[in-house]
Design an enzyme around this catalytic site. Structure first.
Site, mmCIF file in Angstrom:
data_model
loop_
_atom_site.group_PDB
_atom_site.id
_atom_site.type_symbol
_atom_site.label_atom_id
_atom_site.label_comp_id
_atom_site.label_asym_id
_atom_site.label_seq_id
_atom_site.Cartn_x
_atom_site.Cartn_y
_atom_site.Cartn_z
ATOM 1 N N HIS A 142 0.795 -1.234 0.124
ATOM 2 C CA HIS A 142 -0.100 0.512 0.237
ATOM 3 C C HIS A 142 0.769 1.535 -0.393
ATOM 4 O O HIS A 142 0.398 2.494 -0.477
ATOM 5 C CB HIS A 142 -0.813 -0.087 1.025
ATOM 6 C CG HIS A 142 0.095 -0.052 2.592
ATOM 7 N ND1 HIS A 142 -0.581 -0.107 3.528
ATOM 8 C CD2 HIS A 142 0.230 1.816 2.919
ATOM 9 C CE1 HIS A 142 0.316 -0.295 4.598
ATOM 10 N NE2 HIS A 142 0.579 1.406 4.393
ATOM 11 N N ASP A 172 -0.037 -7.013 1.047
ATOM 12 C CA ASP A 172 0.896 -6.049 1.379
ATOM 13 C C ASP A 172 2.169 -6.353 1.424
ATOM 14 O O ASP A 172 2.822 -5.584 2.464
ATOM 15 C CB ASP A 172 -0.083 -5.541 2.689
ATOM 16 C CG ASP A 172 0.009 -4.106 2.907
ATOM 17 O OD1 ASP A 172 0.475 -3.296 1.687
ATOM 18 O OD2 ASP A 172 -0.359 -3.830 3.914
ATOM 19 N N SER A 248 4.942 3.236 8.094
ATOM 20 C CA SER A 248 4.452 1.318 7.025
ATOM 21 C C SER A 248 5.551 1.175 6.775
ATOM 22 O O SER A 248 6.348 1.676 5.824
ATOM 23 C CB SER A 248 3.582 1.695 6.333
ATOM 24 O OG SER A 248 2.544 0.631 6.106
#
Length: 514
Positions: A142, A172, A248
Site C-alpha cells: 500500500h 501487503d 509503514s
C-alpha cells in the site's frame, strides 16, 4: 525568674520525653523483629528477578539502533489523479479505522493543462528496509500501490529513483529496487518462535519526512493476530513499540539486530499511536520476498473452498477446536473437490495441527506453493476424516471449474451466468447457516446479480428457496438444471419460490435467453 525556671524545666522534660520515645521506638523495632533492613530484604526477594544489568540492556538497544539504522530507508511517492475529488482538508480519509494506511495528508488540486480535467497530486510517505546489498528493498504494497513517482532516501541522505520489482496485495508486501551496490542489508531472523514479552525496536519515518531514522522500542504484545484485510488474510505480530503513519514498511527487529516483522498497520481511534501496532512476520516476508525478487510475482496455492468460522454452539456440541472452519462451498474441479472434501465439512486441522482461528486456514494454505501436499482433517457425520490434498494454482482451479460447468451444461456456458443468480443444495450445514426449515426441500438462492432480470423482473433475492420449476418439484440443483435444460430458448420458466422458514411462497418467471 519563676517563668524562666519553668521554661527550663519544661524544655528538660520535653527533651527527656523525646529521648525516651526515640529509645522506645528503636528498641521496639529491634525487639519485635521488624528491623528495616530485614523487612526490605524480605519484600525484595521475590521470584522474578533475572539479574540483568541495566547498562548491558541499554548498550544492547544502542548497538541494535546503530547496526540497523543504515539499512532503513524512507520511501516517497506521488500519485496523480485526474477528474476526481480528493480530501481538501489535509486529513487521511482512513483516519480512525482499525487498519488505516500510512500516508501523509492529502493536498488540494493543481490545475491541469487547458481543456484537461483537474489534476490532483497526492504525496505519500512510507518506510522500507534493504534486504540485499544490490539495492533490493522491502516495503508494504500500500506504500507503492498506484504511485507514478517513487523515490528512496538512504540514511545518509542520498536520494534514488526506484522501480517496483513486484507486489503481493495478498500479504501487503512489495519489493522495490534502486541502482546501487554495496549497501548494508538487514539480517533476517530464523524460524524460531517469536515470544510474547520479547523486546523489539521499530524503525521508520513516522508522520513527516523530517522524522526519518526514528527508533522506538517496546515488546511483542501478542502473536497470531489474524485479520481479513485487503485481498487476503493476515497473521500479524502485535507490538506496543510506537508506530505511526509513515512507519509503514519499516522493520521490526529483535535485540540481536534481526528482522522479525514488517510494520504494516495500527489500531487507533485518533489517527495516531495508541499502543497497538501490527507487523507482518518475517516468515511470511521471506516467502514472499524470494518469489518477488526471482519472478516479480508470488505463486500461491489454493485449496478451492469458501468457508466461515464454525459457530460457538457447533464447536461446543461437537467438541471441536475453537478455530474450526465450516466449508460453505467447494469449487468444482478444485484441489479440495478432487480430494473428496464436501460442502458442510468442518475443517479442524491442517497437517495435524488444530486450527486456533478459522482465518488461520487461509494463511496456512497461502504459505504453500502449487503442487504442495497437505493433510486436511475434517469433522463429518460425527467422525474425523483426513484427506491428502495436492494444492493447485488459482488459475488451475478456475479452469477446472469452468470445465466442470461446461460439461454439466454441454454447450460451454454456465447456468449461473444465464439465470443471473447462484444457487446451492440444501445441505445440513447450509440449512443451519441460512435458517432453512428442516422440512423444506429445494435449492437455496445464494447471490443475485442486481443488474439481471432475475433481480429486476423476477424479484429473486438471496435466501429464498426455489421449490418448483414449471410445476415440477425441485429437490436439488440437478433438478433445477434438468428442468432448465428441457426448456426451449426464449421460453418462459415458471418458478415457485418459498421463504426460508417455509411460511409463504410466490410464483415468478424467467425467460431462457435466446
Amino acid at each position: 525568674m519563676i517563668q524562666t525556671r519553668n521554661r527550663t524545666l519544661i524544655a528538660i522534660a520535653a527533651a527527656g520525653i523525646l529521648a525516651a520515645g526515640l529509645f522506645f521506638t528503636i528498641r521496639a523495632t529491634d525487639g519485635f523483629g521488624l528491623d528495616d533492613d530485614a523487612a526490605t530484604a524480605a519484600l525484595a526477594a521475590g521470584d522474578t528477578r533475572l539479574g540483568l544489568a541495566a547498562p548491558e540492556l541499554e548498550e544492547a538497544f544502542i548497538a541494535v539502533a546503530e547496526a540497523v539504522s543504515p539499512t532503513v530507508v524512507q520511501i516517497r511517492t506521488e500519485r496523480v489523479t485526474r477528474g476526481a475529488r480528493v480530501n481538501p482538508f489535509g486529513r487521511n480519509p482512513f483516519e480512525g479505522t482499525p487498519f488505516e494506511e500510512f500516508f501523509g495528508p492529502f493536498q488540494g488540486p493543481r490545475g491541469g493543462p487547458d481543456g484537461d480535467a483537474p489534476e490532483f497530486r497526492t504525496p505519500g510517505l512510507g518506510s522500507g528496509v534493504i534486504v540485499r546489498s544490490d539495492g533490493y528493498i522491502v516495503t508494504n504494497n500500500h506504500v507503492v500501490d498506484g504511485a507514478e513517482e517513487l523515490q528512496v532516501q538512504l540514511t545518509g541522505g542520498d536520494v534514488y529513483d526506484a522501480e517496483v520489482v513486484g507486489t503481493d496485495p495478498f500479504t501487503d508486501l512489495a519489493v522495490v529496487r534502486i541502482e546501487a551496490e554495496g549497501l548494508p542489508a538487514i539480517s533476517l531472523a530464523g524460524d524460531g518462535p517469536l515470544r510474547v514479552g520479547q523486546f523489539v525496536l521499530a524503525f521508520g519515518s513516522p508522520l513527516a519526512a523530517e522524522l526519518d531514522n526514528t527508533v522506538t522500542s517496546g515488546i511483542v504484545s501478542a502473536v497470531g493476530r489474524f485479520s481479513a484485510a485487503g485481498e487476503g488474510v493476515q497473521n500479524y505480530i502485535q507490538t506496543d513499540a510506537a508506530i505511526n503513519p509513515g512507519n509503514s514498511g519499516g522493520p521490526l527487529v529483535n535485540l540481536n539486530g534481526e528482522l522479525v516483522g514488517i510494520n504494516t498497520a495500527i489500531f487507533t481511534r485518533t489517527g495516531g499511536y495508541q499502543g497497538i501496532g501490527f507487523a507482518i512476520p518475517v516468515a511470511t516476508a521471506r516467502y514472499v520476498l524470494v518469489q518477488l525478487i526471482e519472478s516479480g510475482r508470488v505463486d500461491r496455492a489454493q485449496l478451492g473452498v469458501e468457508y466461515g468460522a464454525a459457530t460457538p454452539a457447533l464447536i461446543d456440541a461437537l467438541d471441536l477446536p475453537r478455530g474450526a472452519a465450516q466449508v460453505g462451498r467447494v469449487v468444482a474441479g478444485s484441489a479440495a473437490d478432487r480430494a473428496g472434501i464436501r460442502e458442510g465439512d468442518v475443517i479442524v486441522a491442517v497437517d495435524g495441527q488444530p486450527l486456533r482461528n478459522a482465518l488461520q486456514l487461509s494463511t496456512i494454505i497461502g504459505s504453500k506453493r502449487p503442487g504442495d501436499e497437505v493433510e486436511i482433517t475434517v469433522h463429518r457425520d460425527g467422525e474425523a476424516r483426513s484427506f491428502d490434498v495436492t494444492l493447485s494454482a488459482p488459475e488451475a482451479d478456475e479452469q477446472s471449474a469452468q470445465a466442470a460447468d461446461a460439461a454439466r451444461r454441454g454447450d460451454g456456458g454456465t447456468l449461473t451466468d444465464e439465470l443471473g443468480f447462484e444457487y446451492v443444495d440444501l445441505t445440513p450445514a447450509i440449512r443451519q447457516q441460512a435458517g432453512i426449515a428442516a422440512d423444506l426441500e429445494g435449492v437455496l438462492i445464494r447471490r443475485v446479480d442486481p443488474g439481471s432480470d432475475a433481480y429486476r423482473e423476477a424479484n429473486l433475492r438471496p435466501g429464498l428457496v426455489i421449490v418448483e420449476v414449471d410445476g415440477e418439484p425441485v429437490r436439488s440443483a440437478r433438478d433445477l438444471e434438468n428442468a432448465y435444460a428441457r426448456a426451449d430458448r426464449g421460453d418462459d420458466i415458471i418458478l415457485r419460490v418459498r421463504q426460508p422458514d417455509g411460511s409463504t411462497s410466490f410464483l415468478t418467471a424467467l425467460t431462457k435467453p435466446r
